[in-house]
Design an enzyme around this catalytic site. Structure first.
Site, PDB file in Angstrom:
ATOM      1  CD  GLN A 225       3.418   5.871   2.448  1.00 26.56           C
ATOM      2  OE1 GLN A 225       2.570   5.405   2.069  1.00 26.56           O
ATOM      3  NE2 GLN A 225       4.361   5.077   3.095  1.00 26.56           N
TER       4      GLN A 225
ATOM      5  CB  CYS B 153       5.199   2.263   7.477  1.00 24.06           C
ATOM      6  SG  CYS B 153       4.754   3.985   6.593  1.00 24.06           S
ATOM      7  CG  LEU B 154       6.684   1.163   1.376  1.00 22.12           C
ATOM      8  CD1 LEU B 154       6.167   1.156   0.116  1.00 22.12           C
ATOM      9  CD2 LEU B 154       7.913   0.061   1.249  1.00 22.12           C
TER      10      LEU B 154
ATOM     11  CG  HIS C  77      -0.649   1.488   7.315  1.00 23.42           C
ATOM     12  ND1 HIS C  77       0.280   0.948   8.191  1.00 23.42           N
ATOM     13  CD2 HIS C  77       0.051   2.391   6.311  1.00 23.42           C
ATOM     14  CE1 HIS C  77       1.478   1.542   7.736  1.00 23.42           C
ATOM     15  NE2 HIS C  77       1.426   2.372   6.693  1.00 23.42           N
ATOM     16  CD  GLU C  78      -0.951   2.694   2.715  1.00 19.69           C
ATOM     17  OE1 GLU C  78      -0.484   3.773   2.580  1.00 19.69           O
ATOM     18  OE2 GLU C  78      -0.275   1.536   2.942  1.00 19.69           O
TER      19      GLU C  78
ATOM     20  N   GLY D  95       0.733  -1.255  -0.167  1.00 19.35           N
ATOM     21  CA  GLY D  95      -0.034  -0.014   0.042  1.00 19.35           C
ATOM     22  C   GLY D  95       0.917   1.071   0.107  1.00 19.35           C
TER      23      GLY D  95
ATOM     24  CG  HIS E 113       0.471   7.107   5.255  1.00 18.96           C
ATOM     25  ND1 HIS E 113       1.697   7.468   6.060  1.00 18.96           N
ATOM     26  CD2 HIS E 113       0.642   5.703   5.225  1.00 18.96           C
ATOM     27  CE1 HIS E 113       2.379   6.511   5.996  1.00 18.96           C
ATOM     28  NE2 HIS E 113       1.955   5.466   5.433  1.00 18.96           N
TER      29      HIS E 113
HETATM   30 ZN    ZN Z   1       2.719   3.559   5.720  1.00 17.20          ZN
END
Ligand code: ZN
Length: 163
Positions: A50, A87-88, A129-130, A45, A133
């Site tokens: 991000q 998380c990236l 989660h997204e 995701g 963000h």
């Molecule tokens: Zn994330």
């Protein structure tokens, strides 16, 4: 073309994202590049902040195909379960986060059509989660102070690397 993933403590991750009013070619290109970036990074995701674009757009693929969603909102949720999340934007950090394990999310697809996704388990997890963000919320905000203390060394290292 892939995009650079912004990592903690980049301020753009803390912005509240803007609602997408016009799904034009530019933002569709952004969605496409975000998907490429997500696949290349082996993520499941990715949210627009991000990649430095604070607008309400997420992409995800939990193994059931690519989902692109503009202006996603959670309209209902149920249950509560812990699950290990990464998380990236927080490389090398995995945290057990408690969230509802089923959600209904509304959003708009690239054709401007409203869609509703009923999700459970991993898909519900990634959606939440997204969407976090888009509010400027990271998984490190969803753990206890004591837990955060345990990863303070890793966070310090990221701060030193990225500022
Ligand atoms: Zn994330």
């Amino acid at each position: 073309m892939t995009l650079q993933i912004r990592t903690y403590p980049d301020e753009v991750l803390r912005n509240k994202s803007k609602v997408v009013k016009d799904i034009n070619g530019k933002i569709i290109t952004l969605a496409k590049q975000m998907a490429e970036t997500m696949y290349l990074s082996r993520g499941i995701g990715l949210a627009a902040p991000q990649v430095g674009e604070p607008c309400c757009l997420i992409v995800m693929d939990v193994g059931e195909g690519l989902i692109e969603l503009f202006n996603p909102t959670i309209i209902s949720s149920e249950g509560l379960a812990p699950f290990k999340e990464g998380c990236l934007s927080l490389p090398d950090i995995t945290l057990e986060i408690k969230r509802p394990d089923a959600v209904v999310v509304k959003g708009i697809n690239r054709n401007g059509k409203e869609i509703t996704i009923e999700a459970r388990d991993l898909m519900a997890r990634v959606l939440q989660h997204e969407i976090d963000h888009l509010e400027g919320t990271l998984i490190i905000d969803r753990i206890s102070k004591a837990h955060r203390q345990l990863i303070s060394g890793k966070l310090k290292k990221l701060r030193q690397e990225n500022t």
